[in-house]
Design a protein around this motif. Structure first.
Motif: not given
Length: 480
Positions: A432, A438-439, A366, A412
């Motif tokens: 996230w 990322y959300k 990440e 993910k």
């Protein structure tokens, strides 16, 4: 179902008002504290640390835990904790769940380990009989225990960390060994809470007394220190420091267990036909830094089809589906929805709050993605994937990804395979929610009920239990 061994003792107050060290460690009938030697204090560290994260896993969308039809659970006339959490019912969460939460085992467990193990050692070890090296080792491990269970506690009961707002967000109490037992604990802001976590871990590192490998995987070692600090720095969005600590942990222990080599022959419950399933050895899996006894049994996983083709969790987990040999559908029988992935692994251990090398590779991946180093990131994921994908279906990702969205998608997917049986999927998904790249908004339909979980949802924060609120005026159901 998380079958666990729960330590007896203080169950409710947690960080409300801590008793004195003598109260925590009283042994004989006369009230005399006998933990005055280092070998006695070390006994406190020989604990079966165990927590249940089922409700967090249900909120994150990974699983549901039920024995009866979901239509019965979700379509009740009066809201229950189960209907609210499984149904992603935000209104019920805000209005009803606080009064339904009389106590909380996660809260009580975290603060019990802090109050019965870490703080008594830190308050007593300097005066105890024993050599300096042993005292330093006990003190270092106690700092790690205290930091770790505070970190776990705040994941459930406070909002996700955002550097721009953390100083104005109230978290929960950070309880140290010098807490005045006559004064109720006071919640601190989220930034102060995390600063205390880092401070405790820094103090443990400064002592330089933790072993590279603990006596067993129920004890905390030097890689655990670095792993916890890496996780805390990721929460704080301090990626350079998180990557540094993840690499420090891997420099000591980088093994990733190969599930291809961990297949065991099982036999069906109906005709006795053989089938293969992963056997993840208890307290002996070579990738684990710290492990808890957690047997994955009767959990129904909802996201397993999001794993990439050939993933051994998908193909070779010991499930009721495999045990029934395809002759009966266990999820249809039990919860009224056909074809779901129901586990029945009584022989393996899938640590719920464990720490392992693969988490560190995920952190490095990440961090590399955030620097647009996609080949580097995929290389870290490949170190996990090569040991998780069937050999006849594995293909490396390194060299195939040129954009951030695709890199995040692979991250993910790999993280789901590592974390879906743990609390870490909830921790990551909640973290996230603060990151634009990322959300995401999660959607699903169960028994004709359409459900949505947004990054902004209040469901990511659980209410403080009533037994804490009733005994400490400084707490309220939702601290913000």
């Amino acid at each position: 179902m998380n079958i666990k061994y729960i330590a007896a003792g203080m169950a409710a107050f947690g960080a409300v008002v801590l008793s004195s060290c003598s109260d925590f460690t009283e042994i004989d009938a006369k009230g005399k504290n006998l933990l005055n030697r280092t070998q006695d204090l070390e006994l406190l560290l020989n604990a079966d640390y165990s927590l249940s994260a089922t409700v967090m896993q249900e909120i994150s969308g990974d699983l549901i835990y039920a024995y009866s039809p979901l239509s019965t659970i979700l379509k009740v006339p009066v809201k229950t904790s189960n209907s609210i959490i499984m149904g992603w019912d935000e209104a019920g969460h805000d209005e009803k769940l606080p009064e339904l939460t009389a106590s909380d085992a996660w809260y009580a467990g975290c603060y019990e380990y802090i109050g019965r193990i870490a703080n008594p050692i830190l308050s007593m070890v300097d005066a105890a009989e024993g050599d300096a090296a042993t005292k330093a080792a006990l003190k270092a491990e106690a700092y790690v225990v205290r930091a770790y269970f505070h970190f776990l506690a705040v994941q459930k009961f406070a909002p996700a960390y955002n550097p721009a707002t953390a100083s104005g967000v109230t978290a929960i109490a950070y309880v140290k060994e010098d807490q005045d037992i006559k004064v109720p604990t006071v919640p601190v802001t989220l930034d102060v809470f995390y600063e205390n976590i880092i401070s405790d871990l820094d103090a443990a590192e400064d002592l330089d007394a933790l072993p590279d490998a603990a006596l067993n995987q129920l004890r905390f070692s030097k890689p655990c220190l670095y792993a916890i600090r890496a996780l805390a720095h990721m929460a704080m969005q301090k990626y350079d420091l998180a990557a540094r600590d993840a690499q420090k942990a891997l420099d000591i222990k980088k093994t990733v267990a190969d599930y291809n080599d961990m297949l065991n022959t099982c036999y069906g419950a109906i005709t006795g036909a053989p089938y293969e399933a992963i056997l993840r050895p208890k307290l002996a899996c070579p990738e684990d830094y710290f492990a808890d006894y957690n047997i994955d049994f009767y959990n129904t996983y909802l996201n397993v089809d999001q794993l990439e083709p050939g993933h051994l969790i998908h193909d070779k987990f010991n499930t009721m589906n495999a045990g029934y040999e395809g002759l009966m559908d266990p999820s249809q029988m039990m919860i009224g929805i056909p074809g779901l992935f129901m586990t029945m692994d009584l022989d393996s251990s899938w640590p719920l709050i464990g720490l392992r090398s693969t988490q560190m590779y995920l952190i490095l991946a990440e961090c590399a993605i955030n620097e647009n180093k996609y080949d580097v990131a995929m290389g870290y994921l490949d170190k996990i994937r090569v040991n998780r994908i069937r050999r006849d279906m594995y293909a490396p990702l390194e060299g195939t990804v040129t954009d951030k969205a695709t890199a995040i998608k692979h991250l993910k997917s790999t993280a789901l395979g590592e974390n879906m049986t743990t609390v870490w999927s909830f921790v990551d998904k909640k973290r996230w929610t603060q990151l634009d790249d990322y959300k995401e908004t999660y959607r699903r339909t169960l028994v004709d009920i359409d459900m949505t979980l947004t990054p902004e949802s209040s469901l990511w924060v659980f209410p403080i239990p009533q037994n804490v609120i009733n005994n400490n005026p400084n707490f309220k159901p939702y601290m913000n």
